[in-house]
Design an enzyme around this catalytic site. Structure first.
Site, PDB file in Angstrom:
ATOM      1  N   TYR A 218      81.565  58.740  97.612  1.00 16.55           N
ATOM      2  CA  TYR A 218      82.133  57.691  98.471  1.00 16.55           C
ATOM      3  C   TYR A 218      82.061  56.361  97.737  1.00 16.55           C
ATOM      4  O   TYR A 218      81.073  56.078  97.041  1.00 16.55           O
ATOM      5  CB  TYR A 218      81.334  57.586  99.777  1.00 16.55           C
ATOM      6  CG  TYR A 218      81.668  58.696 100.757  1.00 16.55           C
ATOM      7  CD1 TYR A 218      82.672  58.529 101.692  1.00 16.55           C
ATOM      8  CD2 TYR A 218      80.990  59.908 100.715  1.00 16.55           C
ATOM      9  CE1 TYR A 218      82.993  59.541 102.583  1.00 16.55           C
ATOM     10  CE2 TYR A 218      81.305  60.928 101.606  1.00 16.55           C
ATOM     11  CZ  TYR A 218      82.311  60.734 102.536  1.00 16.55           C
ATOM     12  OH  TYR A 218      82.630  61.738 103.410  1.00 16.55           O
ATOM     13  N   ASP A 306      94.834  72.786 111.482  1.00 13.61           N
ATOM     14  CA  ASP A 306      95.100  71.384 111.806  1.00 13.61           C
ATOM     15  C   ASP A 306      96.052  71.240 112.996  1.00 13.61           C
ATOM     16  O   ASP A 306      96.064  70.210 113.662  1.00 13.61           O
ATOM     17  CB  ASP A 306      95.705  70.657 110.592  1.00 13.61           C
ATOM     18  CG  ASP A 306      94.629  70.222 109.597  1.00 13.61           C
ATOM     19  OD1 ASP A 306      93.479  70.710 109.698  1.00 13.61           O
ATOM     20  OD2 ASP A 306      94.935  69.381 108.715  1.00 13.61           O
TER      21      ASP A 306
HETATM   22  C1  LIG Z   1      91.943  64.185 100.973  1.00 11.70           C
HETATM   23  C2  LIG Z   1      91.579  65.371 101.814  1.00 11.70           C
HETATM   24  C3  LIG Z   1      90.464  66.117 101.497  1.00 11.70           C
HETATM   25  C4  LIG Z   1      90.104  67.218 102.275  1.00 11.70           C
HETATM   26  N1  LIG Z   1      88.993  67.916 101.945  1.00 11.70           N
HETATM   27  C5  LIG Z   1      88.620  68.984 102.698  1.00 11.70           C
HETATM   28  C6  LIG Z   1      87.508  69.771 102.327  1.00 11.70           C
HETATM   29  O1  LIG Z   1      86.847  69.500 101.327  1.00 11.70           O
HETATM   30  N2  LIG Z   1      87.186  70.854 103.097  1.00 11.70           N
HETATM   31  C7  LIG Z   1      87.931  71.196 104.204  1.00 11.70           C
HETATM   32  O2  LIG Z   1      87.622  72.201 104.869  1.00 11.70           O
HETATM   33  N3  LIG Z   1      89.018  70.466 104.570  1.00 11.70           N
HETATM   34  C8  LIG Z   1      89.384  69.381 103.842  1.00 11.70           C
HETATM   35  N4  LIG Z   1      90.498  68.677 104.170  1.00 11.70           N
HETATM   36  C9  LIG Z   1      91.291  69.105 105.335  1.00 11.70           C
HETATM   37  C10 LIG Z   1      92.200  70.266 104.969  1.00 11.70           C
HETATM   38  O3  LIG Z   1      93.023  69.910 103.887  1.00 11.70           O
HETATM   39  C11 LIG Z   1      93.046  70.680 106.153  1.00 11.70           C
HETATM   40  O4  LIG Z   1      92.234  70.842 107.298  1.00 11.70           O
HETATM   41  C12 LIG Z   1      93.757  71.998 105.878  1.00 11.70           C
HETATM   42  O5  LIG Z   1      94.583  71.871 104.754  1.00 11.70           O
HETATM   43  C13 LIG Z   1      94.577  72.407 107.074  1.00 11.70           C
HETATM   44  O6  LIG Z   1      95.280  73.579 106.759  1.00 11.70           O
HETATM   45  P1  LIG Z   1      96.445  74.092 107.710  1.00 11.70           P
HETATM   46  O7  LIG Z   1      96.947  75.323 107.053  1.00 11.70           O
HETATM   47  O8  LIG Z   1      95.971  74.146 109.112  1.00 11.70           O
HETATM   48  O9  LIG Z   1      97.521  72.930 107.705  1.00 11.70           O
HETATM   49  P2  LIG Z   1      98.424  72.403 106.507  1.00 11.70           P
HETATM   50  O10 LIG Z   1      97.705  72.466 105.226  1.00 11.70           O
HETATM   51  O11 LIG Z   1      98.978  71.094 106.945  1.00 11.70           O
HETATM   52  O12 LIG Z   1      99.566  73.478 106.425  1.00 11.70           O
HETATM   53  C14 LIG Z   1     100.571  73.604 107.392  1.00 11.70           C
HETATM   54  C15 LIG Z   1     101.758  74.222 106.686  1.00 11.70           C
HETATM   55  O13 LIG Z   1     102.755  74.546 107.642  1.00 11.70           O
HETATM   56  C16 LIG Z   1     104.006  74.349 107.042  1.00 11.70           C
HETATM   57  N5  LIG Z   1     104.972  74.181 108.132  1.00 11.70           N
HETATM   58  C17 LIG Z   1     104.984  73.223 109.094  1.00 11.70           C
HETATM   59  N6  LIG Z   1     106.004  73.427 109.944  1.00 11.70           N
HETATM   60  C18 LIG Z   1     106.655  74.533 109.499  1.00 11.70           C
HETATM   61  C19 LIG Z   1     107.795  75.236 109.965  1.00 11.70           C
HETATM   62  N7  LIG Z   1     108.454  74.863 111.068  1.00 11.70           N
HETATM   63  N8  LIG Z   1     108.212  76.301 109.262  1.00 11.70           N
HETATM   64  C20 LIG Z   1     107.539  76.717 108.151  1.00 11.70           C
HETATM   65  N9  LIG Z   1     106.451  76.087 107.674  1.00 11.70           N
HETATM   66  C21 LIG Z   1     106.006  75.011 108.349  1.00 11.70           C
HETATM   67  C22 LIG Z   1     103.834  73.116 106.186  1.00 11.70           C
HETATM   68  O14 LIG Z   1     104.789  73.110 105.136  1.00 11.70           O
HETATM   69  C23 LIG Z   1     102.413  73.270 105.688  1.00 11.70           C
HETATM   70  O15 LIG Z   1     102.331  73.836 104.402  1.00 11.70           O
HETATM   71  C24 LIG Z   1      90.887  67.577 103.393  1.00 11.70           C
HETATM   72  C25 LIG Z   1      92.027  66.830 103.717  1.00 11.70           C
HETATM   73  C26 LIG Z   1      92.375  65.749 102.935  1.00 11.70           C
HETATM   74  C27 LIG Z   1      93.600  64.974 103.294  1.00 11.70           C
END
Ligand SMILES: Cc1cc2nc3c(=O)[nH]c(=O)nc-3n(C[C@H](O)[C@H](O)[C@H](O)COP(=O)(O)OP(=O)(O)OC[C@H]3O[C@@H](n4cnc5c(N)ncnc54)[C@H](O)[C@@H]3O)c2cc1C
Length: 536
Positions: A218, A306
């Site tokens: 940090y 998310d």
């Molecule tokens: C800087 C940073 C650091 C992080 N570090 C950590 C960490 O160390 N540990 C941790 O656990 N978490 C961490 N996180 C959080 C983590 O990145 C997210 O919680 C995680 O990526 C969520 O995954 P997801 O698959 O739910 O959503 P997303 O990664 O947002 O994926 C959703 C996917 O759905 C797709 N999508 C959306 N709508 C449609 C549609 N209609 N048709 C087809 N595809 C679609 C998108 O293209 C996207 O790829 C961090 C986040 C950030 C920003």
């Protein structure tokens, strides 16, 4: 007629959608994950992988490869700390060593691996297990009826449309979930408190590391608040920025109007040196949010990752929480689709995952306030809970758990104190099978498990008969039987049972029911418990 029929359609094929596809495949369920992007993650984003997620990876056979890749990318067991600048003074160590004091509770260790390296590993295993992943394709619309969900997909390159018919749909489409929005499900919580950025850069920062082992750094100084993550060999990394300027004039929107020059200034100010050449490779814009969806399910649609809970990255919980959602969904969908459980089993997803997620969101928010914005006004926030409670100590209450005595409703606890209480993660104990060391956790995974202490034979016999009666697979393990030894003689006390007692553990490794001793051991008792747990 739809173009494609699949038992489960997954919207989104990033960390959580991919994990759902993998875990469904592990349970023998075909799924189709549709991802708008043309491939797996290109940005590192999530990297901190909790012990719980590693346990899940261990079950599906990717723990080893994840560890190997993680070693290539990060120095293990680093500190999480705050500095004025990378070149300057250290302010505070939040965690001195990522795995200090936690290795007794799990066969797995926390590790760091970026999403861009992790997702291809998950993809390969998901495909091996029969999952279908469709990249460069968007889910445009969907309708659900009493029997299933019909969705319209569009190929981003050709524009070609395809219709899909699925029995269930998992929405893992991220914080801006279009599925959630169409279902009219609101998010509640702290809302957006910073318009943040992540600056991916190249620079030789090795001399500034000064041999220190640091995983999340940090930065807290009058120019900015945020954090670094720096990869081996310390020539590249990212800087996330949440707040600019000093506390007298804080700017919580660092995204609007951002220029490359401003990004460079941020990195320089965080490094604390202006004589190191820096190349900005990319900038990602994102909102710091701490919200949870009001509902996690609408009919045949389950919301995960998310899309269900958005939290700031402080604590590294977001992606891990989403993997746990997928883990909770997969075995339930598998049993329902195979006709071994009633559809009501799916109603247990929300009461189990929503409170655990809401608690985790609050804890991420607390870490944001404490580590990034201690001097700025903030909404009321929870006191800090131990990371271990958040990662391994969340507690489930639903009809897929048979409670004991009076419920105190706690959502988290020290996993060392759960001792096999129904609704908590089954404890890790080292056992031996045919001379090789195995964890109790290695016994869990595909089926329900009856795990008995040394003198629990009546329960084991009862369980065998009950499984036959219900026509379901039930794994039965007893300490001291069939090559399974308990050399430390700890199994019974770890699970809070006598030597005649037994526990029923769900495929996700949570204790569903416990018999503290041999009283009442019978096939009828186990059959009635299983029928209740499976909503049959
Ligand atoms: C800087 C940073 C650091 C992080 N570090 C950590 C960490 O160390 N540990 C941790 O656990 N978490 C961490 N996180 C959080 C983590 O990145 C997210 O919680 C995680 O990526 C969520 O995954 P997801 O698959 O739910 O959503 P997303 O990664 O947002 O994926 C959703 C996917 O759905 C797709 N999508 C959306 N709508 C449609 C549609 N209609 N048709 C087809 N595809 C679609 C998108 O293209 C996207 O790829 C961090 C986040 C950030 C920003």
């Amino acid at each position: 007629m739809p173009d494609i029929e699949t038992p489960v359609l997954i919207v989104g094929g990033s960390l959580v959608g991919m994990s759902a596809a993998l875990l469904l495949g592990y349970h023998g369920v075909r799924s189709l994950a549709v991802e708008n992007h043309r491939g797996t993650a290109i940005h590192p984003r999530a990297a901190q992988i909790s012990q719980r997620t590693m346990e899940i990876f261990r079950t599906v056979g990717v723990e080893q490869i994840v560890r190997e890749k993680s070693d290539e990318q990060f120095v293990q067991d680093g500190a999480i700390l705050a500095v004025e600048t990378l070149a300057g003074k250290e302010i505070q160590r939040f965690i001195a060593n990522l795995n200090e004091g936690v290795t007794d509770v799990s066969p797995c260790r926390r590790c760091f691996i970026s999403q861009s390296l992790l997702e291809p590993l998950l993809k390969a295993r998901a495909e091996e297990l029969g999952a279908q992943l469709l990249f460069g394709t968007e889910v445009i619309s969907f309708e659900q009826d009493a029997d299933g969900v019909t969705a319209l997909l569009r190929d981003r390159d050709s524009g070609k449309s395809t219709t899909v018919r699925a029995q269930y749909m998992v929405a893992a489409d991220g914080a801006r979930s279009g599925v959630r929005e169409r279902l009219g499900i609101r998010m509640t919580g702290h809302g957006t408190f910073s318009k943040s950025i992540t600056i991916y850069f190249r620079a030789d920062v090795e001399p500034l590391m000064r041999g220190r082992n640091m995983t999340v750094i940090y930065v807290f100084n009058p120019a900015l608040r945020g954090f670094f993550r720096i990869e081996k060999p310390f020539q590249s990394g990212f800087l996330a920025v949440n707040i600019a300027n000093d506390s007298g004039h804080p700017v919580t929107d660092v995204s609007t109007g951002l220029t490359e020059q401003r990004s460079l200034e941020f990195v320089r100010a965080a490094l604390g040196r202006d004589d190191i050449p820096i190349t900005i490779e990319n900038v990602m814009h994102w909102d710091s949010i701490a919200d949870v969806a009001e509902r996690f399910r609408a009919g045949r649609i389950l919301i995960a990752g998310d899309a269900a809970h958005a939290m700031p990255p402080n604590g590294g919980f977001g992606g891990n929480t989403g993997v746990q959602d997928a883990h909770n969904i997969a075995w339930k969908l598998a049993l329902v689709l195979k006709g071994l459980a009633g559809p009501e089993l799916l109603s247990t997803y929300e009461p189990e995952r929503r409170p655990a997620s809401a608690f985790t969101v609050e804890q991420a928010y607390t870490r944001y306030v404490v580590r990034v914005a201690p001097d700025l006004p903030a909404d009321p926030h929870q006191p800090l809970a131990n990371d271990l409670n958040i990662e391994l100590g969340y507690v489930y209450y639903s009809s897929a758990v048979i409670p004991e005595g009076v419920q105190d409703g706690r959502v988290h606890e020290n996993p060392r104190e759960s001792k096999g209480r129904p609704g908590t993660r089954a404890p890790h104990v080292w056992l031996e099978r045919d001379g090789a060391q195995v964890s109790t956790l290695d016994l869990f995974g595909r089926n329900f498990i009856l795990l008995g202490a040394a003198e629990s034979n009546p329960w084991c016999e009862g369980a065998r008969a009950a499984a036959r009666r219900l026509g379901m697979a039930l794994d039965i393990h007893r300490a001291g039987a069939d090559g399974l030894a308990d050399p430390s003689d700890e199994l019974a006390s770890a699970f809070g049972i006598a030597r005649t007692g037994a526990v029923l553990v769900r495929p996700d490794g949570f204790v569903a029911w416990r018999a503290e001793n041999g009283e009442g051991a019978s096939a009828d008792q186990i059959a009635s418990v299983l029928a209740k747990l499976l909503s049959r």
